[in-house]
Design an enzyme around this catalytic site. Sequence first.
Site, PDB file in Angstrom:
ATOM      1  N   ALA A  28      -9.574   4.613 -11.597  1.00 29.96           N
ATOM      2  CA  ALA A  28     -10.869   3.977 -11.882  1.00 29.96           C
ATOM      3  C   ALA A  28     -11.395   3.351 -10.579  1.00 29.96           C
ATOM      4  O   ALA A  28     -11.701   2.151 -10.498  1.00 29.96           O
ATOM      5  CB  ALA A  28     -10.756   2.935 -12.995  1.00 29.96           C
ATOM      6  N   HIS A  30     -13.258   1.907  -7.580  1.00 29.35           N
ATOM      7  CA  HIS A  30     -14.508   1.140  -7.520  1.00 29.35           C
ATOM      8  C   HIS A  30     -14.757   0.678  -6.073  1.00 29.35           C
ATOM      9  O   HIS A  30     -13.969   1.004  -5.162  1.00 29.35           O
ATOM     10  CB  HIS A  30     -14.462  -0.045  -8.490  1.00 29.35           C
ATOM     11  CG  HIS A  30     -13.262  -0.926  -8.307  1.00 29.35           C
ATOM     12  ND1 HIS A  30     -13.073  -1.696  -7.186  1.00 29.35           N
ATOM     13  CD2 HIS A  30     -12.173  -1.143  -9.090  1.00 29.35           C
ATOM     14  CE1 HIS A  30     -11.953  -2.371  -7.299  1.00 29.35           C
ATOM     15  NE2 HIS A  30     -11.361  -2.044  -8.443  1.00 29.35           N
ATOM     16  N   ALA A  31     -15.827  -0.121  -5.914  1.00 32.37           N
ATOM     17  CA  ALA A  31     -16.235  -0.521  -4.562  1.00 32.37           C
ATOM     18  C   ALA A  31     -15.128  -1.272  -3.818  1.00 32.37           C
ATOM     19  O   ALA A  31     -15.021  -1.177  -2.590  1.00 32.37           O
ATOM     20  CB  ALA A  31     -17.489  -1.390  -4.654  1.00 32.37           C
ATOM     21  N   HIS A  33     -11.856  -0.728  -4.043  1.00 27.13           N
ATOM     22  CA  HIS A  33     -10.940   0.291  -3.497  1.00 27.13           C
ATOM     23  C   HIS A  33     -11.572   0.971  -2.279  1.00 27.13           C
ATOM     24  O   HIS A  33     -10.901   1.236  -1.282  1.00 27.13           O
ATOM     25  CB  HIS A  33     -10.653   1.390  -4.536  1.00 27.13           C
ATOM     26  CG  HIS A  33      -9.919   0.916  -5.749  1.00 27.13           C
ATOM     27  ND1 HIS A  33     -10.370   1.152  -7.028  1.00 27.13           N
ATOM     28  CD2 HIS A  33      -8.759   0.239  -5.873  1.00 27.13           C
ATOM     29  CE1 HIS A  33      -9.511   0.640  -7.892  1.00 27.13           C
ATOM     30  NE2 HIS A  33      -8.525   0.071  -7.228  1.00 27.13           N
ATOM     31  N   GLY A 143      -6.596  -5.865  -2.159  1.00 26.72           N
ATOM     32  CA  GLY A 143      -7.764  -6.747  -2.205  1.00 26.72           C
ATOM     33  C   GLY A 143      -7.355  -8.179  -2.526  1.00 26.72           C
ATOM     34  O   GLY A 143      -6.380  -8.415  -3.252  1.00 26.72           O
ATOM     35  N   GLN A 144      -8.123  -9.122  -2.019  1.00 22.01           N
ATOM     36  CA  GLN A 144      -7.821 -10.544  -2.218  1.00 22.01           C
ATOM     37  C   GLN A 144      -7.980 -10.989  -3.681  1.00 22.01           C
ATOM     38  O   GLN A 144      -7.432 -11.999  -4.088  1.00 22.01           O
ATOM     39  CB  GLN A 144      -8.737 -11.380  -1.328  1.00 22.01           C
ATOM     40  CG  GLN A 144      -8.435 -12.870  -1.408  1.00 22.01           C
ATOM     41  CD  GLN A 144      -9.550 -13.718  -0.869  1.00 22.01           C
ATOM     42  OE1 GLN A 144      -9.972 -13.518   0.252  1.00 22.01           O
ATOM     43  NE2 GLN A 144     -10.047 -14.658  -1.653  1.00 22.01           N
ATOM     44  N   GLN A 149      -0.687 -11.312  -6.634  1.00 21.53           N
ATOM     45  CA  GLN A 149      -0.058 -10.004  -6.340  1.00 21.53           C
ATOM     46  C   GLN A 149       0.170  -9.858  -4.830  1.00 21.53           C
ATOM     47  O   GLN A 149       1.244  -9.446  -4.386  1.00 21.53           O
ATOM     48  CB  GLN A 149      -0.972  -8.899  -6.869  1.00 21.53           C
ATOM     49  CG  GLN A 149      -0.623  -7.511  -6.399  1.00 21.53           C
ATOM     50  CD  GLN A 149      -1.414  -6.431  -7.120  1.00 21.53           C
ATOM     51  OE1 GLN A 149      -1.161  -6.156  -8.273  1.00 21.53           O
ATOM     52  NE2 GLN A 149      -2.363  -5.805  -6.456  1.00 21.53           N
ATOM     53  N   ARG A 183     -11.509  -3.063 -14.619  1.00 24.46           N
ATOM     54  CA  ARG A 183     -11.695  -3.544 -15.989  1.00 24.46           C
ATOM     55  C   ARG A 183     -13.158  -3.830 -16.327  1.00 24.46           C
ATOM     56  O   ARG A 183     -13.491  -3.949 -17.506  1.00 24.46           O
ATOM     57  CB  ARG A 183     -10.894  -4.825 -16.206  1.00 24.46           C
ATOM     58  CG  ARG A 183      -9.398  -4.584 -16.219  1.00 24.46           C
ATOM     59  CD  ARG A 183      -8.645  -5.887 -16.322  1.00 24.46           C
ATOM     60  NE  ARG A 183      -7.228  -5.676 -16.136  1.00 24.46           N
ATOM     61  CZ  ARG A 183      -6.366  -5.454 -17.108  1.00 24.46           C
ATOM     62  NH1 ARG A 183      -6.769  -5.429 -18.351  1.00 24.46           N
ATOM     63  NH2 ARG A 183      -5.085  -5.248 -16.845  1.00 24.46           N
TER      64      ARG A 183
HETATM   65  O1  PAF Z   1      -3.682  -3.765  -8.023  1.00 29.25           O
HETATM   66  C1  PAF Z   1      -3.379  -2.709  -8.608  1.00 29.25           C
HETATM   67  O2  PAF Z   1      -4.208  -1.839  -8.874  1.00 29.25           O
HETATM   68  C2  PAF Z   1      -1.929  -2.493  -9.005  1.00 29.25           C
HETATM   69  O3  PAF Z   1      -1.321  -3.682  -9.391  1.00 29.25           O
HETATM   70  C3  PAF Z   1      -1.102  -1.767  -7.938  1.00 29.25           C
HETATM   71  C4  PAF Z   1      -0.980  -2.605  -6.679  1.00 29.25           C
HETATM   72  C5  PAF Z   1      -1.746  -0.429  -7.608  1.00 29.25           C
HETATM   73  C6  PAF Z   1       0.310  -1.502  -8.459  1.00 29.25           C
HETATM   74  O4  PAF Z   1       0.285  -0.697  -9.592  1.00 29.25           O
END
Ligand code: PAF
Length: 289
Positions: A28, A30-31, A33, A143-144, A149, A183
């Site tokens: 999915a 998006h901008a 990514h 991304g921040q 994470q 999402r």
């Molecule tokens: O941020 C996400 O999209 C996920 O948590 C990641 C880092 C790809 C791990 O599945």
Amino acid sequence: MKIIRSVAEAYQFRQSKSIVGLVPTMGAIHAGHLSLIRQAKHDCDIVIVTIFANPMQFSNSEDFASYPNSIDQDLDLLKKEEVDIVFCPSVSEIYPDGFTTSVVVEKFSDLFEGKSRPGHFKGVTTIVTKLLNMFLASKVYFGQKDFQQTFLIKKINVDLNINSEIIILPTIREFDGLPASSRNILLSNNERISAGVLYTALERIKYLTTFDSNSIYKEVKNCIAKEKLVELDYVKIVDPNTFCELLEVNGDTIILIAIKVGDVRLIDNLFIKKVNNRIEIDYRFERYC
Ligand code: PAF
């Protein structure tokens, strides 16, 4: 652009003398990514994007089942960005029969987002460790928006001697400030309008004249309470370097926030600090890396 699906094919990049950049995603695209991919294209010789909706990081099967899947559109977008390799493995390729090992960052994985989503970060740190081991990428991009994470991934990188360069780029925002997220497309029109309060609530912090955590909490809570479709999960005032909760804002501080809009969970964060007795908000994270 080459599409690979097996771990055996991924191993070929371990011998690479080139600078390999990895952008892990769950699809999915998006901008947010795209900004990671563009930076990776700028920094690296070979850019690998992974698309794997990782079941291990979803605490309930409904959330996993409803996670957006737009693989054809994703591949078109990645081709346009001139990504070199896309890794789209099946679940059984990543977690074959007999798989029993996981990676957990003690102490920090059960806080905040981890408390609301038990087991989530165990899934994240396990899959990211596996991807980094498979490709031995020189650089990996996140991304921040998902600040906790990124904190945990930096921990595994050091604690497990992975030694990749972890690059964290600023959150990309939509027209009303809502962070770009896979999402967002799950929101109805009314929910999407209400979700804008996530950013409004964070921005309101800059007008505060008292700098204790209670004032920040109250301000965010009152702002969110005005939106009937939105439920606040948590607001946390945290030191971005140690991940300890703070009672007041002085030096580097990050505000972490999570809301639910209908069934959709959204998170955001904001760097702030106290300058000349007022709060300065600061979206540039790089300086904290
Ligand atoms: O941020 C996400 O999209 C996920 O948590 C990641 C880092 C790809 C791990 O599945």
